[in-house]
Motif scaffolding. Structure first.
Motif, PDB file in Angstrom:
ATOM      1  N   PRO A   1       0.824  -1.199   0.000  1.00 29.88           N
ATOM      2  CA  PRO A   1       0.000   0.000   0.000  1.00 29.88           C
ATOM      3  C   PRO A   1       0.866   1.261   0.000  1.00 29.88           C
ATOM      4  N   LEU A   2       0.277   2.324  -0.451  1.00 32.73           N
ATOM      5  CA  LEU A   2       0.873   3.646  -0.369  1.00 32.73           C
ATOM      6  C   LEU A   2      -0.001   4.404   0.628  1.00 32.73           C
ATOM      7  N   ILE A   3       0.616   4.949   1.670  1.00 30.39           N
ATOM      8  CA  ILE A   3      -0.129   5.527   2.781  1.00 30.39           C
ATOM      9  C   ILE A   3       0.295   6.978   2.977  1.00 30.39           C
ATOM     10  N   LEU A   4      -0.701   7.864   3.062  1.00 32.17           N
ATOM     11  CA  LEU A   4      -0.453   9.242   3.468  1.00 32.17           C
ATOM     12  C   LEU A   4      -1.021   9.413   4.871  1.00 32.17           C
ATOM     13  N   ILE A   5      -0.176   9.797   5.811  1.00 26.99           N
ATOM     14  CA  ILE A   5      -0.617  10.145   7.153  1.00 26.99           C
ATOM     15  C   ILE A   5      -0.032  11.516   7.453  1.00 26.99           C
ATOM     16  N   ASP A   6      -0.902  12.530   7.401  1.00 31.81           N
ATOM     17  CA  ASP A   6      -0.506  13.908   7.644  1.00 31.81           C
ATOM     18  C   ASP A   6       0.607  14.293   6.671  1.00 31.81           C
ATOM     19  N   ASN A   7       1.801  14.581   7.157  1.00 30.47           N
ATOM     20  CA  ASN A   7       2.891  15.016   6.274  1.00 30.47           C
ATOM     21  C   ASN A   7       3.870  13.886   5.958  1.00 30.47           C
ATOM     22  N   ASN A   8       3.385  12.638   6.052  1.00 34.25           N
ATOM     23  CA  ASN A   8       4.239  11.480   5.797  1.00 34.25           C
ATOM     24  C   ASN A   8       3.676  10.617   4.674  1.00 34.25           C
ATOM     25  N   LEU A   9       4.508  10.309   3.717  1.00 36.15           N
ATOM     26  CA  LEU A   9       4.177   9.349   2.661  1.00 36.15           C
ATOM     27  C   LEU A   9       4.919   8.069   3.020  1.00 36.15           C
ATOM     28  N   ILE A  10       4.163   7.005   3.227  1.00 39.22           N
ATOM     29  CA  ILE A  10       4.747   5.736   3.642  1.00 39.22           C
ATOM     30  C   ILE A  10       4.514   4.706   2.545  1.00 39.22           C
ATOM     31  N   ARG A  11       5.583   4.120   2.058  1.00 36.78           N
ATOM     32  CA  ARG A  11       5.501   3.064   1.046  1.00 36.78           C
ATOM     33  C   ARG A  11       5.640   1.737   1.766  1.00 36.78           C
ATOM     34  N   GLY A  12       4.551   0.970   1.792  1.00 42.28           N
ATOM     35  CA  GLY A  12       4.540  -0.287   2.517  1.00 42.28           C
ATOM     36  C   GLY A  12       3.875  -0.118   3.864  1.00 42.28           C
ATOM     37  N   PHE A  13       3.777  -1.212   4.619  1.00 40.48           N
ATOM     38  CA  PHE A  13       3.091  -1.171   5.911  1.00 40.48           C
ATOM     39  C   PHE A  13       3.916  -1.850   6.988  1.00 40.48           C
ATOM     40  N   SER A  14       4.278  -1.069   7.971  1.00 45.48           N
ATOM     41  CA  SER A  14       4.864  -1.571   9.207  1.00 45.48           C
ATOM     42  C   SER A  14       3.987  -1.017  10.316  1.00 45.48           C
ATOM     43  N   GLN A  15       3.366  -1.901  11.078  1.00 46.56           N
ATOM     44  CA  GLN A  15       2.439  -1.474  12.114  1.00 46.56           C
ATOM     45  C   GLN A  15       3.107  -0.505  13.088  1.00 46.56           C
ATOM     46  N   ILE A  16       4.342  -0.761  13.440  1.00 50.53           N
ATOM     47  CA  ILE A  16       5.052   0.105  14.396  1.00 50.53           C
ATOM     48  C   ILE A  16       5.206   1.517  13.842  1.00 50.53           C
ATOM     49  N   ASP A  17       5.663   1.634  12.597  1.00 48.14           N
ATOM     50  CA  ASP A  17       5.863   2.955  12.009  1.00 48.14           C
ATOM     51  C   ASP A  17       4.544   3.700  11.831  1.00 48.14           C
ATOM     52  N   VAL A  18       3.499   2.989  11.416  1.00 50.01           N
ATOM     53  CA  VAL A  18       2.186   3.618  11.248  1.00 50.01           C
ATOM     54  C   VAL A  18       1.659   4.067  12.607  1.00 50.01           C
ATOM     55  N   GLU A  19       1.815   3.238  13.647  1.00 53.94           N
ATOM     56  CA  GLU A  19       1.348   3.615  14.985  1.00 53.94           C
ATOM     57  C   GLU A  19       2.044   4.871  15.487  1.00 53.94           C
ATOM     58  N   ILE A  20       3.315   5.004  15.221  1.00 60.37           N
ATOM     59  CA  ILE A  20       4.051   6.207  15.642  1.00 60.37           C
ATOM     60  C   ILE A  20       3.400   7.443  15.038  1.00 60.37           C
TER      61      ILE A  20
END
Length: 106
Positions: free
Chosen positions: A78-97
């Motif tokens: 997945p490609l994830i936008l969370i606020d000012n972060n573009l995250i390529r892939g999914f790591s629960q720890i990084d997303v939780e942060i």
């Protein structure tokens, strides 16, 4: 359709201003997915379990989602936008942060 490398478990994070992609304080989470991506399904299950509101674009079914995915130079799911972060892939720890930083989870 873009040529996709694969789905990734280990994310790569890019910090930037993603407001032009629809990120707002009211809607700080947008995800780009496909039906066939098992990592995408894990991400959605996680968000649903944590009661995280998100906007989802299935890039194979949504032309606007595909256009945004391409503008973000998406090459994995997945490609994830969370606020000012573009995250390529999914790591629960990084997303939780990121979600904790926005007080979306405790």
């Amino acid at each position: 359709m873009p040529i996709v490398k694969s789905s990734f478990d280990e994310p790569m994070v890019t910090i930037g201003n993603y407001s032009k992609f629809g990120i707002t304080s009211e809607s700080p989470v947008i995800i780009f997915t496909t039906d066939w991506c098992p990592v995408c399904q894990r991400l959605k299950n996680y968000f649903n379990l944590k009661n995280i509101n998100y906007i989802e674009y299935d890039v194979e079914k949504d032309i606007k989602g595909l256009q945004l995915f391409n503008e973000l130079k998406g090459d994995s799911y997945p490609l994830i936008l969370i606020d000012n972060n573009l995250i390529r892939g999914f790591s629960q720890i990084d997303v939780e942060i990121k979600l904790r930083e926005l007080n979306l989870i405790v």
